[in-house]
Enzyme design. Structure first.
Site, PDB file in Angstrom:
ATOM      1  N   TRP A  21      10.852 -42.017 -23.699  1.00 56.16           N
ATOM      2  CA  TRP A  21      10.259 -43.427 -24.398  1.00 56.16           C
ATOM      3  C   TRP A  21      10.161 -43.126 -26.000  1.00 56.16           C
ATOM      4  O   TRP A  21      10.220 -44.027 -26.508  1.00 56.16           O
ATOM      5  CB  TRP A  21       8.989 -43.876 -23.707  1.00 56.16           C
ATOM      6  N   ASP A  52      13.008 -37.770 -18.483  1.00 54.43           N
ATOM      7  CA  ASP A  52      12.694 -39.248 -18.078  1.00 54.43           C
ATOM      8  C   ASP A  52      12.922 -40.003 -19.039  1.00 54.43           C
ATOM      9  O   ASP A  52      12.218 -40.267 -19.888  1.00 54.43           O
ATOM     10  CB  ASP A  52      11.236 -39.286 -17.290  1.00 54.43           C
ATOM     11  N   TYR A  57      13.737 -48.950 -22.469  1.00 53.62           N
ATOM     12  CA  TYR A  57      13.038 -48.225 -23.561  1.00 53.62           C
ATOM     13  C   TYR A  57      14.107 -48.615 -24.835  1.00 53.62           C
ATOM     14  O   TYR A  57      15.110 -48.092 -24.817  1.00 53.62           O
ATOM     15  CB  TYR A  57      12.914 -46.750 -23.496  1.00 53.62           C
ATOM     16  N   HIS A 132      10.703 -50.035 -12.249  1.00 55.02           N
ATOM     17  CA  HIS A 132       9.858 -49.839 -13.351  1.00 55.02           C
ATOM     18  C   HIS A 132       8.869 -50.978 -13.441  1.00 55.02           C
ATOM     19  O   HIS A 132       8.912 -52.293 -13.339  1.00 55.02           O
ATOM     20  CB  HIS A 132      10.810 -50.219 -14.597  1.00 55.02           C
TER      21      HIS A 132
END
Length: 333
Positions: A21, A52, A57, A132
């Site tokens: 992220w 990850d 993002y 998500h």
């Protein structure tokens, strides 16, 4: 760096992973492509093998694209890829809170999202594929889980699960996903100060052979020693969305752990990672790392003297007493 099995899956991940992220988003400041690439490469050098990310993002799957660029030339068997799906990234974000997009869980959408992620990541298989921030409608969707099982059978993904959020909580969704859907991985907020519902997920995951990924191990900065009660966050900073009283209480709780790091044998940030890593069932911990200095400090946590059983028991006793801080109900999304 120690590696651990992700539950009973064939996937093995580093005990400390890399949260993608930070690539392509402004939640914790903005990294240039060059800075992001250097950070990913340094993570590899420090023994991190699990990366990850998510298609949502940034814009247009930019975090996945930047991660693939940073890993270009690295043999595929030297790293593990996790990504997420569920948000329709072709649609605009909402104008408030976490700026979420609409979600979809139909088979055609999931297949397209998977193919797009495979292309952006420059790979033929996703090791860890997660829903998500699924609400209960997603957990109850037979079509969604049939599609995930088919993608695993086809070799496009190696394991699937749920990444719960956006804030701490989502206990009912996580428990049902583990018990009824037999997901192979659950990602949740978990740290020494905020252990619930993470402890419930760890118990439920153990019963079905699933792995747990712990994010926000530093309690939004309260366990890094870098923020105070007077700290203000920029409008785009992820922490600006958290309940202010919650942050104040987290800082008060963190003060009660000073005895664990004031000797200098570990930093408070390393203490936080050591506590999470010590929990049976946690496969990988995903701290936020935006600088080489942070990355060096955090990965060194695995080399510092581990917490003793006595220290762990004393921390658990503090948690049971809420670290001496008044118990409150916070407004959470």
């Amino acid at each position: 760096m120690e590696t651990r099995n992700l539950g009973t899956t064939p996937v093995s991940v580093s005990a400390i992973g890399f949260g993608g992220w930070v690539l392509g988003t402004s939640w914790w400041g903005t990294l240039t492509e060059e800075e992001g690439t250097a950070l990913v490469r340094h993570a590899l050098d420090r023994g991190i093998t699990f990366f990850d990310t998510a298609d949502s993002y940034g814009d247009d799957g930019i975090s996945e694209t930047l991660l693939a660029t940073a890993l270009s030339g690295v043999p595929r068997d030297q790293y593990v890829l996790g990504t997420k799906f569920g948000y329709d990234i072709t649609l605009p974000r909402s104008a408030h809170g976490h700026s979420e997009r609409p979600q979809r869980w139909d088979a055609a959408f999931i297949r397209r999202a998977c193919e797009d992620s495979l292309r952006r990541l420059g790979t033929d298989v996703i090791d860890v594929y997660e829903m998500h921030n699924p609400r209960m409608d997603a957990i109850d969707d037979d079509e969604a889980f049939a599609t995930l099982s088919a993608l695993r059978d086809e070799g496009k993904i190696r394991s699937f699960g749920v990444a719960l959020g956006p804030a701490i909580g989502w206990e009912e969704e996580g428990v049902r996903a583990l018990r009824e859907r037999r997901v192979q991985v659950v990602q949740t907020v978990y740290n020494v100060l905020e252990q619930d519902p993470g402890r419930r997920f760890l118990a439920e995951a153990s019963a079905v052979g699933a792995g747990v990924l712990a994010r926000v191990p530093h309690a939004s900065g309260a366990l890094e020693g870098k923020i105070t009660k007077e700290t203000t966050f920029a409008a785009g900073d992820h922490r600006s969305f958290r309940n202010r009283q919650m942050l104040v209480d987290l800082l008060d709780k963190a003060e009660t752990l000073r005895w664990l790091h004031e000797s200098g044998q570990r930093t408070i940030a390393q203490l936080a990672l050591q506590y999470a890593v010590a929990q049976p069932g946690i496969s990988s911990v995903l701290p936020t790392m935006t600088t080489v200095e942070q990355l060096d400090e955090f990965t060194a946590a695995t080399q510092a003297p581990p917490l003793s059983d006595d220290e762990l028991h004393r921390v658990d006793a503090l948690y049971a007493d809420n670290f001496g801080v008044e118990r409150r109900e916070y407004a959470r999304r």
